[in-house]
Design a protein around this motif. Sequence first.
Motif, PDB file in Angstrom:
ATOM      1  N   UNK A  97      34.803  35.441  37.379  1.00 34.20           N
ATOM      2  CA  UNK A  97      35.266  35.798  35.820  1.00 34.20           C
ATOM      3  C   UNK A  97      35.732  37.189  35.931  1.00 34.20           C
ATOM      4  N   UNK A  98      35.070  37.984  36.799  1.00 38.50           N
ATOM      5  CA  UNK A  98      35.211  39.517  36.627  1.00 38.50           C
ATOM      6  C   UNK A  98      36.140  40.138  38.106  1.00 38.50           C
ATOM      7  N   UNK A  99      36.889  38.988  38.635  1.00 39.31           N
ATOM      8  CA  UNK A  99      37.443  39.360  39.899  1.00 39.31           C
ATOM      9  C   UNK A  99      38.344  40.266  39.905  1.00 39.31           C
ATOM     10  N   UNK A 100      38.900  40.856  38.699  1.00 41.32           N
ATOM     11  CA  UNK A 100      40.081  42.022  38.614  1.00 41.32           C
ATOM     12  C   UNK A 100      39.154  43.190  38.200  1.00 41.32           C
TER      13      UNK A 100
END
Length: 571
Positions: free
Chosen positions: A500-503
């Motif tokens: 979910x926090x790949x960005x």
Amino acid sequence: MAELGSNSPSIDCNLLVAKALARAGVDRMFGVVGIPVTSLANRALSLGIRFIAFHNEQSAGYAASAYGYLTGRPGVLLTVSGPGCVHGLAGLSNAGVNAWPMVMISGSCDQKDFGRGDFQELDQIAAVKPFVKFSVKAKDISEIPSSVFSVLDHAGSGRPGGCYLDIPSDVLHQTVTESEANRLLDDAESRITIEAIKSVTYDEIIKAISLIRKAERPLIVFGKGAAIARAEDELKCLVEKTGIPFLPTPMGKGLLPDVHELAATAARSLAIGKCDVAIVVGARLNWLLHFGEPPKWSKDVKFILIDIDEEEIKLRKPELGLIGDAKKILKMLNKEIKDDPFCLGRSHPWIEAITNKVKENVSRMEGQLAKDVVPFNFLTPMRIIRDAIIGLGSPAPVVVSEGANTMDVGRSVLVQMEPRTRLDAGTWGTMGVGLGYCIAAAVASPDRLVVAVEGDSGFGFSAMEVETLVRYQLPVVVIVFNNGGVYGGDRRNPEDITGPYKDDPAPTSFVPGAAYHLLIEAFGGKGYLVGNPDELKSALTESFSARKPAVINVTIDPYAGAESGRMQHKN
């Protein structure tokens, strides 16, 4: 409390602490002021003790620890209570692990309110216990002089280390008459006892010399313990009388010049892997020296350990342990060798092997350094910095180094010619020491320029202290190798960029192109942004000549570095 009915004027505890420090020879203090210690700092200043005020107790503590190393006298850190004490533990523990003399003095909450949730309440004696040689809480003003002398004495005696003095807020507000204060000071000073340092016997010296003479491939290893003992002249004598090659630990560099013909640093793997007798002076057989064990060392190597701490000798179980002051022991060795001299000579097979390997590795390294690589790798700017530092001559600047690749490359490239002119992450591999060490070095050695060569991650720990550099106008040039992250930019494989926090940015990455040079300009210092050899040479020439606070932001290729931890030696 003040004596009733006395005509003698009274003084408060803050002044009494300052008087005790001054009487004990303290002339510098580092710290962060606030309730309840602001008055103590001002009182110290009024008595001629220079107080260097920081933004953060961690940096101030690192400064105090390094000051102890550079001067041989305990560096003193002053903090407020509770969180101030906790922040100061960074420097205190660093002093302990590196065996440097340091004293932390912290205010604490009122004794009558302890346990009731008082302002910044903490059992500070318990908090410092794992990190100190000695600690004491002054429960009354009458205990102040003896407590001050005790922590300073313990910090500098035997194997140096950190000590702690706790002064509750209510004690800081107590007063005594001036005559009683002088009596307390005189009494405390008269009871100073210097811890006796064990002396080696004549038989032990003879046994050591016998082992050395019989060795086919002897090696002298020395570290910062020899540096703090001021043993450089005796080491030089031993090396040149015996012709034995030497290997300094990273912060032992400079006790003998790195360019000495018997320096084995560039042949480290050969030297430690093949030596049969190693004389280890003021260095511990810890991770930095591969614990003195195979496969890096020969399984048959015989160690002669020279150390001030008997427990260290017992821990390592060497062939021979010489317990005592390194300078004195080396003098005794040199005296006996003088009466029956020997020297291996340049044609000795061991010396030839070391010399040839040094030449081979130096030639290979110089071949790499000779190339001007742009965008910068680590080697090109490090060579330019090395040459600029060498060009300054003597007194050589103090070089402060921290970071991963930056420190590792600098350890191999930068040349140390004079004792105690290198400060780096040390035994504990502590990051964040840079600006504190710079300030300590500038205060301890005002005749020397201080040059910090730091990674952008290491710099970030204490970057706000550039304001401290400007405020005190210290001759410090901070060179930041800016590759956009802890080891560089985003090093993740595509398959790692999920969830979910790949960005989010990679854990190792910082803002690309960060303008670190502008940070010091905000406070009136000088900043430089450089990205090629001519720009870097110009910035170094100007900043070294000015001897004013400066930050040189060196843009490095974000893919030039690699993950780094324990020192990797490939020579």
